[in-house]
Design an enzyme around this catalytic site. Structure first.
Site, PDB file in Angstrom:
ATOM      1  N   PHE A 152       0.823   7.207  13.393  1.00 32.38           N
ATOM      2  CA  PHE A 152       1.858   8.147  12.956  1.00 32.38           C
ATOM      3  C   PHE A 152       3.234   7.633  13.351  1.00 32.38           C
ATOM      4  O   PHE A 152       4.051   8.347  13.920  1.00 32.38           O
ATOM      5  CB  PHE A 152       1.559   9.520  13.575  1.00 32.38           C
ATOM      6  CG  PHE A 152       2.140  10.680  12.817  1.00 32.38           C
ATOM      7  CD1 PHE A 152       1.849  10.882  11.491  1.00 32.38           C
ATOM      8  CD2 PHE A 152       2.963  11.599  13.463  1.00 32.38           C
ATOM      9  CE1 PHE A 152       2.378  11.959  10.791  1.00 32.38           C
ATOM     10  CE2 PHE A 152       3.499  12.689  12.783  1.00 32.38           C
ATOM     11  CZ  PHE A 152       3.202  12.864  11.443  1.00 32.38           C
ATOM     12  N   GLY A 153       3.476   6.365  13.038  1.00 37.17           N
ATOM     13  CA  GLY A 153       4.807   5.780  13.266  1.00 37.17           C
ATOM     14  C   GLY A 153       5.666   6.067  12.049  1.00 37.17           C
ATOM     15  O   GLY A 153       5.451   7.037  11.323  1.00 37.17           O
ATOM     16  N   ARG A 154       6.628   5.170  11.815  1.00 32.61           N
ATOM     17  CA  ARG A 154       7.543   5.386  10.681  1.00 32.61           C
ATOM     18  C   ARG A 154       6.783   5.499   9.362  1.00 32.61           C
ATOM     19  O   ARG A 154       7.043   6.394   8.558  1.00 32.61           O
ATOM     20  CB  ARG A 154       8.549   4.228  10.589  1.00 32.61           C
ATOM     21  CG  ARG A 154       9.657   4.273  11.601  1.00 32.61           C
ATOM     22  CD  ARG A 154      10.601   3.108  11.386  1.00 32.61           C
ATOM     23  NE  ARG A 154       9.928   1.844  11.607  1.00 32.61           N
ATOM     24  CZ  ARG A 154       9.928   1.187  12.762  1.00 32.61           C
ATOM     25  NH1 ARG A 154      10.577   1.681  13.798  1.00 32.61           N
ATOM     26  NH2 ARG A 154       9.285   0.053  12.899  1.00 32.61           N
ATOM     27  N   ILE A 155       5.841   4.579   9.131  1.00 35.15           N
ATOM     28  CA  ILE A 155       5.135   4.587   7.842  1.00 35.15           C
ATOM     29  C   ILE A 155       4.203   5.795   7.756  1.00 35.15           C
ATOM     30  O   ILE A 155       4.127   6.468   6.725  1.00 35.15           O
ATOM     31  CB  ILE A 155       4.373   3.250   7.621  1.00 35.15           C
ATOM     32  CG1 ILE A 155       5.371   2.076   7.611  1.00 35.15           C
ATOM     33  CG2 ILE A 155       3.576   3.286   6.325  1.00 35.15           C
ATOM     34  CD1 ILE A 155       4.737   0.689   7.570  1.00 35.15           C
ATOM     35  N   THR A 176       0.819   8.732  21.498  1.00 27.65           N
ATOM     36  CA  THR A 176       1.884   9.641  21.920  1.00 27.65           C
ATOM     37  C   THR A 176       2.073  10.763  20.902  1.00 27.65           C
ATOM     38  O   THR A 176       1.876  10.568  19.699  1.00 27.65           O
ATOM     39  CB  THR A 176       3.240   8.890  22.040  1.00 27.65           C
ATOM     40  OG1 THR A 176       3.392   8.060  20.882  1.00 27.65           O
ATOM     41  CG2 THR A 176       3.319   8.061  23.290  1.00 27.65           C
ATOM     42  N   ARG A 235      -3.940  -2.609   9.058  1.00 27.45           N
ATOM     43  CA  ARG A 235      -4.410  -3.981   9.233  1.00 27.45           C
ATOM     44  C   ARG A 235      -5.937  -4.001   9.119  1.00 27.45           C
ATOM     45  O   ARG A 235      -6.629  -3.087   9.610  1.00 27.45           O
ATOM     46  CB  ARG A 235      -3.997  -4.521  10.604  1.00 27.45           C
ATOM     47  CG  ARG A 235      -2.551  -5.008  10.654  1.00 27.45           C
ATOM     48  CD  ARG A 235      -2.338  -6.261   9.793  1.00 27.45           C
ATOM     49  NE  ARG A 235      -0.963  -6.739   9.781  1.00 27.45           N
ATOM     50  CZ  ARG A 235      -0.038  -6.415   8.874  1.00 27.45           C
ATOM     51  NH1 ARG A 235      -0.313  -5.554   7.904  1.00 27.45           N
ATOM     52  NH2 ARG A 235       1.166  -6.935   8.924  1.00 27.45           N
ATOM     53  N   GLU A 264      -8.957 -11.350   6.081  1.00 32.18           N
ATOM     54  CA  GLU A 264      -8.052 -11.630   4.974  1.00 32.18           C
ATOM     55  C   GLU A 264      -7.701 -13.121   4.868  1.00 32.18           C
ATOM     56  O   GLU A 264      -7.414 -13.722   5.909  1.00 32.18           O
ATOM     57  CB  GLU A 264      -6.773 -10.837   5.252  1.00 32.18           C
ATOM     58  CG  GLU A 264      -6.043 -10.418   4.039  1.00 32.18           C
ATOM     59  CD  GLU A 264      -4.971  -9.389   4.387  1.00 32.18           C
ATOM     60  OE1 GLU A 264      -5.325  -8.305   4.892  1.00 32.18           O
ATOM     61  OE2 GLU A 264      -3.802  -9.689   4.160  1.00 32.18           O
ATOM     62  N   HIS A 282      -3.262  -6.756  -0.505  1.00 29.33           N
ATOM     63  CA  HIS A 282      -2.227  -6.597   0.526  1.00 29.33           C
ATOM     64  C   HIS A 282      -0.818  -6.550  -0.091  1.00 29.33           C
ATOM     65  O   HIS A 282      -0.012  -7.460   0.116  1.00 29.33           O
ATOM     66  CB  HIS A 282      -2.314  -7.719   1.577  1.00 29.33           C
ATOM     67  CG  HIS A 282      -1.658  -7.340   2.874  1.00 29.33           C
ATOM     68  ND1 HIS A 282      -2.000  -7.877   4.088  1.00 29.33           N
ATOM     69  CD2 HIS A 282      -0.646  -6.462   3.145  1.00 29.33           C
ATOM     70  CE1 HIS A 282      -1.253  -7.363   5.045  1.00 29.33           C
ATOM     71  NE2 HIS A 282      -0.419  -6.489   4.498  1.00 29.33           N
ATOM     72  N   ILE A 283      -0.574  -5.467  -0.823  1.00 23.73           N
ATOM     73  CA  ILE A 283       0.718  -5.336  -1.519  1.00 23.73           C
ATOM     74  C   ILE A 283       1.521  -4.133  -1.008  1.00 23.73           C
ATOM     75  O   ILE A 283       2.371  -3.606  -1.714  1.00 23.73           O
ATOM     76  CB  ILE A 283       0.517  -5.232  -3.056  1.00 23.73           C
ATOM     77  CG1 ILE A 283      -0.493  -4.123  -3.420  1.00 23.73           C
ATOM     78  CG2 ILE A 283       0.079  -6.562  -3.627  1.00 23.73           C
ATOM     79  CD1 ILE A 283      -0.541  -3.779  -4.903  1.00 23.73           C
ATOM     80  N   GLY A 284       1.235  -3.728   0.234  1.00 21.43           N
ATOM     81  CA  GLY A 284       1.889  -2.539   0.787  1.00 21.43           C
ATOM     82  C   GLY A 284       3.397  -2.504   0.593  1.00 21.43           C
ATOM     83  O   GLY A 284       3.966  -1.493   0.176  1.00 21.43           O
TER      84      GLY A 284
HETATM   85  C1  DGY Z   1       3.574  -5.462   6.774  1.00 24.48           C
HETATM   86  O1  DGY Z   1       4.707  -5.806   6.392  1.00 24.48           O
HETATM   87  O2  DGY Z   1       3.176  -5.693   7.909  1.00 24.48           O
HETATM   88  C2  DGY Z   1       2.677  -4.697   5.874  1.00 24.48           C
HETATM   89  O3  DGY Z   1       1.423  -5.270   5.834  1.00 24.48           O
HETATM   90  C3  DGY Z   1       3.253  -4.337   4.542  1.00 24.48           C
HETATM   91  O4  DGY Z   1       2.475  -4.673   3.453  1.00 24.48           O
END
Ligand code: DGY
Length: 316
Positions: A152-155, A176, A235, A264, A282-284
């Protein structure tokens, strides 16, 4: 002349930015050969690395003049950060600029698995749509369902904002409590077991470390609802992939959406045969503007540090 090594072609015209520098730039859209990288680092001052480059002791030792590494990613588990820091090298990443883009991708995966979008697209392309029926591709609603966010960080919080539009019941877990985010997003902190056992959607957006590695294994999947949908855009090694494949194949959970993999770019063979999983490469953070911003962030950090000694805000 200062020397900068960039291990892979970036979607941004950067030659002008490094005028006056010796630039070793792999202009190909594939990983830089390890031997070439080792060689070019011998007298390099800065390295812009990709998440697919293993920046280990051997590599750091091969770069006695290296002053700064900027990973072109927010995750930096590919870098031996402690070792680099011990050698006086600054290690930076690309936070903030990719937050919303990565959250959107995770959300896209979640809704696509829930509504079986990829399966339905394949079915239609194959000419199988011969008329509307009440039973075609029945999926799962998101509306007012419980989503459990692991990381539950920024993303994770940006992802929660997307979920608010569907009035989802948001729970999260982590080391936290994030009180402000709880208040702003109506999210509730629960322990790990409650998160996995009570959520309709379990979404991984955590970094990889000793604590998170293999947090999701067969035992975890067995605790989930049979109808649960599992998403990983964090990850790969956070999940024991063979256990996930077993859980999907044997109906222990309903479906999954993956953007990252344990080994990966290798992907467990069994996953390819399953219709209840969506597999992305892996196109986040892969939107044009975000990838451009990531490049600019790396360039600015490197130049400011080398030219003016300014410690970048994105230092780890
Ligand atoms: C990163 O930048 O670490 C993420 O995997 C975004 O795809």
């Amino acid at each position: 002349m200062r020397k900068v090594v960039i291990t892979q072609k970036l979607p941004y015209e950067l030659e002008d930015d490094f005028r006056g520098y010796q630039l070793v730039y792999n202009r190909e859209d594939r990983q830089m050969d390890r031997a070439d990288l080792l060689l070019s680092l011998r007298d390099a001052d800065a390295l812009i690395s990709m998440l697919s480059d293993k920046i280990d002791r051997e590599l750091i030792d091969a770069a006695p003049d290296l002053k700064i590494i900027n990973n072109y990613a927010v995750g930096y588990n590919n870098i031996d950060v402690d070792y680099a820091k011990g050698k006086g090298i600054l290690v930076c990443n690309t936070p903030h600029v990719l937050t919303e883009t990565t959250a959107e991708l995770a959300f896209a995966l979640m809704i696509s698995v829930a509504r079986r979008i990829v399966e339905a697209d394949k079915f239609t392309r194959m000419g199988n749509f011969v008329g509307w029926t009440p039973n075609l591709f029945l999926g799962t609603d998101l509306y007012r369902k419980r989503v459990g966010i692991y990381g539950f960080g920024r993303i994770g919080q940006a992802f929660a904002r997307c979920c608010r539009g569907f009035e989802m019941d948001i729970v999260y877990t982590g080391n936290t409590r994030k009180y402000e985010a709880e208040l702003n997003l109506g999210a509730r902190f629960v322990d790990f077991d409650e998160l996995v056992s009570s959520s309709d959607f379990i979404v991984v957006l955590a970094p990889l470390n000793e604590k998170t590695k293999h947090a999701f294994n067969l035992d975890t999947f067995k605790k989930m609802k049979k109808t649960a949908i599992f998403i990983n855009a964090g990850r790969g090694p956070i999940v024991k992939e063979s256990d996930l494949a077993y859980a999907l194949k044997n109906g222990i959970i309903r479906g999954a959406g993956l953007d990252v993999y344990e080994y990966e770019p290798e992907i467990s063979e069994e996953l390819f045969d399953l219709d209840n999983v969506i597999l992305l490469p892996h196109i986040g953070s892969a939107s044009e503007s975000t990838r451009e911003e990531m490049a600019k962030l790396c360039i600015n950090s490197v130049k400011n540090y080398l030219e003016k000694g300014i410690i970048p805000a994105n230092v780890i």
